[in-house]
Design a protein around this motif. Structure first.
Motif, PDB file in Angstrom:
ATOM      1  N   TYR A 283      43.501  30.976  41.260  1.00  0.00           N
ATOM      2  CA  TYR A 283      43.616  32.206  40.480  1.00  0.00           C
ATOM      3  C   TYR A 283      44.970  32.886  40.683  1.00  0.00           C
ATOM      4  N   ALA A 284      45.491  33.448  39.602  1.00  0.00           N
ATOM      5  CA  ALA A 284      46.739  34.215  39.683  1.00  0.00           C
ATOM      6  C   ALA A 284      46.497  35.513  40.444  1.00  0.00           C
ATOM      7  N   ASN A 285      47.460  35.895  41.267  1.00  0.00           N
ATOM      8  CA  ASN A 285      47.327  37.143  42.050  1.00  0.00           C
ATOM      9  C   ASN A 285      48.123  38.270  41.403  1.00  0.00           C
ATOM     10  N   ASN A 286      48.032  38.354  40.067  1.00  0.00           N
ATOM     11  CA  ASN A 286      48.794  39.344  39.302  1.00  0.00           C
ATOM     12  C   ASN A 286      47.951  40.539  38.872  1.00  0.00           C
ATOM     13  N   GLY A 287      46.709  40.608  39.347  1.00  0.00           N
ATOM     14  CA  GLY A 287      45.829  41.719  38.979  1.00  0.00           C
ATOM     15  C   GLY A 287      44.942  41.430  37.795  1.00  0.00           C
ATOM     16  N   TYR A 288      45.128  40.259  37.177  1.00  0.00           N
ATOM     17  CA  TYR A 288      44.393  39.956  35.948  1.00  0.00           C
ATOM     18  C   TYR A 288      43.815  38.545  35.992  1.00  0.00           C
ATOM     19  N   SER A 289      42.951  38.314  36.949  1.00  0.00           N
ATOM     20  CA  SER A 289      42.250  37.040  37.043  1.00  0.00           C
ATOM     21  C   SER A 289      40.834  37.300  37.558  1.00  0.00           C
ATOM     22  N   ALA A 290      40.025  36.269  37.591  1.00  0.00           N
ATOM     23  CA  ALA A 290      38.594  36.414  37.876  1.00  0.00           C
ATOM     24  C   ALA A 290      38.265  37.160  39.168  1.00  0.00           C
ATOM     25  N   PRO A 291      38.963  36.941  40.288  1.00  0.00           N
ATOM     26  CA  PRO A 291      38.611  37.691  41.506  1.00  0.00           C
ATOM     27  C   PRO A 291      38.721  39.203  41.338  1.00  0.00           C
ATOM     28  N   TYR A 292      39.734  39.659  40.631  1.00  0.00           N
ATOM     29  CA  TYR A 292      39.885  41.092  40.384  1.00  0.00           C
ATOM     30  C   TYR A 292      38.744  41.592  39.496  1.00  0.00           C
ATOM     31  N   TYR A 293      38.457  40.822  38.437  1.00  0.00           N
ATOM     32  CA  TYR A 293      37.419  41.243  37.502  1.00  0.00           C
ATOM     33  C   TYR A 293      36.051  41.282  38.178  1.00  0.00           C
ATOM     34  N   PHE A 294      35.775  40.291  38.999  1.00  0.00           N
ATOM     35  CA  PHE A 294      34.483  40.265  39.689  1.00  0.00           C
ATOM     36  C   PHE A 294      34.362  41.451  40.638  1.00  0.00           C
TER      37      PHE A 294
END
Length: 470
Positions: free
Chosen positions: A119-130
């Motif tokens: 996952y990208a660590n730019n604030g806009y990927s699944a870990p952030y959304y979850f």
């Protein structure tokens, strides 16, 4: 039911706590069935502006949005929303209150994304959304915890347990935790539940500690959604309509004036970061970020807001009919609460449905009503408590209706998820055409109707096909 009540008394079963656990788990399982964080369904609509403070401020330390030049085009186009201020610096439309409460969970999401090769660590990927969903679920739990404490001031355990389940699973609050957790509603639901509980505590024992807490809560309520600051009127109305004489009420205010002023100070302290942001990016300490969008208090749409097929609160959240009826039962044991609820609700409805876009864009039901569900839970609890002590056949009848409304709510959310229940264009014909269906009618396009945005934005009545709206 009598055996059930005796069991509670004998074993001191706190069924309302069990109800909170059940409700949160149900919401979790319901959300997992959709996986909105995997299909980029979390940071949408208003959530874009509530959330953008976090990647811009935490990851990039760049509220001028220069980092957007290095971001993928689809993220820039869909997720980085701002507009030029009077001094030509970008300004974010929404206030930063929601971002404050998301911050701990956003940080966890950023750590997960940074440690991942996927996952990208730019604030806009699944870990952030979850983690945004986890944030909303956590604050739902906190909100229900304080709603329980509030209701237990007036009602029995069993009644409170039922209301806790209904206030989430039979209303659009479920949708705004499980499906669109990035917007403000669950956060203000929680803060207002806390504010009401501690208001009653302060009225019975006005301490400096509670005054400071009330000031902080009111500050964050305002920081998230400024129009919700009118919640401060509710404890004032409670004080106004209690049995004490006018002279004693004035004396209470005089004796506690230092505490009230201290609460005001702490409220302002909470608002200072937003004011500093506005000063830096707009040149003004207070700045209206909605441009030409406004309230039209001379042309409210209260009837439509409550009963229209487009977004009527009572059409899409029919459980609240019982809250209205519950006011009559509330008169019997807690009459002093009735007038404050009626007066506050009238003002709240007037403000909410005086907004130019009274249907509040793409949304499930009348979403601004969610914030004050703690108030409407009080008469709903009075209704439930009245029937919980009746004959078994009456309990079964009311219980069956409650279960149906939970089913109905979850079914409509599934319709909304596939855009069968349209986010803004519903009409009477469309509503009845899709009722209890999960497929599109052949003439679906002819059944829905696009709102007249131009007239609404000018504060005028919409020019529509009235036959569809009846």
């Amino acid at each position: 039911m009598q055996f059930y009540k005796r069991s509670i008394q004998n074993y001191k079963i706190e069924v309302s706590k069990i109800a909170i656990f059940f409700t949160v788990i149900f919401t979790l399982v319901f959300a997992l069935s959709f996986h909105r964080w995997d299909d980029d369904g979390i940071i949408v609509a208003d959530a874009i502006n509530y959330y953008v403070y976090l990647p811009a401020g935490v990851i990039y330390q760049d509220l001028d949005f220069e980092f957007g030049k290095e971001m993928p085009e689809d993220i820039v186009r869909k997720k980085l929303s701002n507009f030029p201020s009077p001094i030509n610096r970008p300004v974010i439309k929404m206030t930063m209150g929601v971002a404050f409460f998301m911050l701990p969970f956003f940080t966890v999401g950023h750590i997960i994304a940074s440690l991942s090769d996927t996952y990208a660590n730019n604030g806009y990927s699944a870990p952030y959304y979850f983690m945004i969903f986890v944030s909303a679920l956590f604050y739902l739990w906190v909100g229900l915890y304080y709603l329980r404490k509030l209701l237990l001031l007036f009602f029995e355990e069993a009644s409170v347990a039922i209301v806790i389940i209904l206030i989430v699973l039979a209303t659009n609050l479920l949708f705004y935790v499980a499906m669109e957790p990035g917007v403000s509603h669950v956060y203000n639901f929680t803060l207002i539940s806390m504010f009401l509980y501690f208001s009653f505590k302060w009225l019975s024992n006005p301490t400096y500690k509670i005054a400071i807490l009330l000031g902080l809560l009111l500050g964050f309520i305002t920081l998230i959604r400024p129009s919700n600051s009118i919640i401060v009127l509710f404890p004032l109305l409670i004080l106004l309509f209690d049995k004490n004489s006018l002279q004693s009420k004035v004396l209470i205010i005089k004796e506690n004036l230092p505490k009230i002023l201290l609460a005001l100070v702490f409220m302002i302290v909470v608002l200072i970061p937003q004011m500093i942001y506005w000063k830096l990016f707009t040149g003004q300490w207070l700045f209206y970020t909605y441009g030409t969008e406004s309230f039209y208090f001379n042309n409210p749409h209260i009837f439509e807001g409550l009963l229209s097929y487009r977004k009527g609160w009572l059409i899409y959240t029919p459980i609240m009919f019982f809250s209205i009826v519950g006011l009559f039962f509330l008169l019997k044991k807690h009459a002093r609460l009735v007038l404050p609820i009626i007066i506050f609700s009238s003002l709240n409805l007037y403000i909410i449905f005086s907004w130019w876009c009274w249907w509040y864009g793409g949304s499930y039901g009348a979403r601004p009503m969610i914030d004050t569900y703690a108030i409407y839970a009080i008469p709903l609890a009075a209704f439930v408590q009245f029937f919980i002590n009746k004959k078994i056949w009456k309990q079964l009848a009311i219980g069956s209706i409650f279960i149906f409304f939970i089913y109905f709510n979850t079914f409509q959310i599934r319709q909304y998820n596939i855009a069968l229940l349209h986010y803004a264009n519903m009409t009477k014909e469309a509503y009845w055409g899709i009722l209890f269906k999960m497929h599109y009618p052949d003439n679906y396009v002819d059944l829905i109707q696009t709102p007249d945005y131009e007239s609404a934005a000018a504060g005028k009545d919409e020019q529509l096909d009235r036959d569809k709206q009846k």
